[in-house]
Design a protein around this motif. Sequence first.
Motif, PDB file in Angstrom:
ATOM      1  N   MET A 133       0.802  -1.185   0.000  1.00  0.00           N
ATOM      2  CA  MET A 133       0.000   0.000   0.000  1.00  0.00           C
ATOM      3  C   MET A 133       0.852   1.259   0.000  1.00  0.00           C
ATOM      4  N   LEU A 134       1.952   1.250   0.720  1.00  0.00           N
ATOM      5  CA  LEU A 134       2.777   2.443   0.797  1.00  0.00           C
ATOM      6  C   LEU A 134       3.705   2.607  -0.400  1.00  0.00           C
ATOM      7  N   ALA A 135       3.647   1.718  -1.353  1.00  0.00           N
ATOM      8  CA  ALA A 135       4.517   1.821  -2.514  1.00  0.00           C
ATOM      9  C   ALA A 135       4.198   3.062  -3.338  1.00  0.00           C
ATOM     10  N   ARG A 136       2.970   3.540  -3.295  1.00  0.00           N
ATOM     11  CA  ARG A 136       2.621   4.708  -4.084  1.00  0.00           C
ATOM     12  C   ARG A 136       3.035   6.013  -3.414  1.00  0.00           C
ATOM     13  N   PHE A 137       3.402   5.963  -2.147  1.00  0.00           N
ATOM     14  CA  PHE A 137       3.843   7.150  -1.447  1.00  0.00           C
ATOM     15  C   PHE A 137       5.342   7.350  -1.649  1.00  0.00           C
ATOM     16  N   ARG A 138       5.744   8.588  -1.819  1.00  0.00           N
ATOM     17  CA  ARG A 138       7.166   8.874  -1.976  1.00  0.00           C
ATOM     18  C   ARG A 138       7.745   9.325  -0.643  1.00  0.00           C
ATOM     19  N   LEU A 139       9.024   9.174  -0.489  1.00  0.00           N
ATOM     20  CA  LEU A 139       9.706   9.546   0.737  1.00  0.00           C
ATOM     21  C   LEU A 139       9.849  11.062   0.792  1.00  0.00           C
ATOM     22  N   LEU A 140       9.272  11.682   1.820  1.00  0.00           N
ATOM     23  CA  LEU A 140       9.386  13.128   1.983  1.00  0.00           C
ATOM     24  C   LEU A 140      10.642  13.485   2.769  1.00  0.00           C
ATOM     25  N   TYR A 141      10.862  12.792   3.891  1.00  0.00           N
ATOM     26  CA  TYR A 141      12.094  12.968   4.646  1.00  0.00           C
ATOM     27  C   TYR A 141      12.316  11.768   5.544  1.00  0.00           C
ATOM     28  N   GLU A 180      14.958   4.932  13.314  1.00  0.00           N
ATOM     29  CA  GLU A 180      14.711   5.679  12.080  1.00  0.00           C
ATOM     30  C   GLU A 180      13.236   6.033  11.998  1.00  0.00           C
ATOM     31  N   ILE A 181      12.986   7.223  11.459  1.00  0.00           N
ATOM     32  CA  ILE A 181      11.627   7.696  11.236  1.00  0.00           C
ATOM     33  C   ILE A 181      11.553   8.165   9.799  1.00  0.00           C
ATOM     34  N   GLU A 182      10.581   7.662   9.059  1.00  0.00           N
ATOM     35  CA  GLU A 182      10.364   8.093   7.673  1.00  0.00           C
ATOM     36  C   GLU A 182       9.001   8.742   7.563  1.00  0.00           C
ATOM     37  N   CYS A 183       8.920   9.785   6.776  1.00  0.00           N
ATOM     38  CA  CYS A 183       7.641  10.392   6.443  1.00  0.00           C
ATOM     39  C   CYS A 183       7.427  10.150   4.958  1.00  0.00           C
ATOM     40  N   LYS A 184       6.410   9.360   4.646  1.00  0.00           N
ATOM     41  CA  LYS A 184       6.066   9.067   3.258  1.00  0.00           C
ATOM     42  C   LYS A 184       4.717   9.680   2.975  1.00  0.00           C
ATOM     43  N   GLY A 185       4.574  10.285   1.790  1.00  0.00           N
ATOM     44  CA  GLY A 185       3.311  10.920   1.513  1.00  0.00           C
ATOM     45  C   GLY A 185       3.071  11.193   0.057  1.00  0.00           C
ATOM     46  N   GLY A 187       0.477  14.230  -1.666  1.00  0.00           N
ATOM     47  CA  GLY A 187      -0.565  15.234  -1.485  1.00  0.00           C
ATOM     48  C   GLY A 187      -0.862  15.461  -0.018  1.00  0.00           C
ATOM     49  N   ARG A 188      -2.143  15.420   0.324  1.00  0.00           N
ATOM     50  CA  ARG A 188      -2.541  15.609   1.724  1.00  0.00           C
ATOM     51  C   ARG A 188      -2.366  14.359   2.557  1.00  0.00           C
ATOM     52  N   HIS A 189      -2.074  13.256   1.939  1.00  0.00           N
ATOM     53  CA  HIS A 189      -1.969  11.986   2.645  1.00  0.00           C
ATOM     54  C   HIS A 189      -0.505  11.695   2.947  1.00  0.00           C
ATOM     55  N   ALA A 190      -0.186  11.583   4.210  1.00  0.00           N
ATOM     56  CA  ALA A 190       1.181  11.274   4.620  1.00  0.00           C
ATOM     57  C   ALA A 190       1.135  10.367   5.837  1.00  0.00           C
TER      58      ALA A 190
END
Length: 92
Positions: free
Chosen positions: A1-9, A46-51, A53-56
């Motif tokens: 499911m998270l494959a469509r989200f890109r790594l923000l930081y 480690e902490i990743e923020c993946k998102g 648009g408005r979904h993160a």
Amino acid sequence: MLARFRLLYKLRIDDGEVRVVTGNAPPRFIAAVRDIVSLHAIEQGEIECKGAGRHARLRFAAGFPETGRQAIRNVWPAPTTPGPGSGRRARG
């Protein structure tokens, strides 16, 4: 499911020090994470923020303490980037 989200930081904690590995994390969030890490005596993680648009989402490495996770989620700022426009399909 998270494959469509890109790594923000991505933040890495080594020996209690918090540093940004990739992306641009908000400075207030980094300061709050530093406080939480010292309060809960978290040495590594480690902490990743993946998102998209408005979904993160925040993703934590395995072994990250649950109390530290919840405290970080409480200070995490919601993304303010605009989401998708209106469309015919209902979301929910």
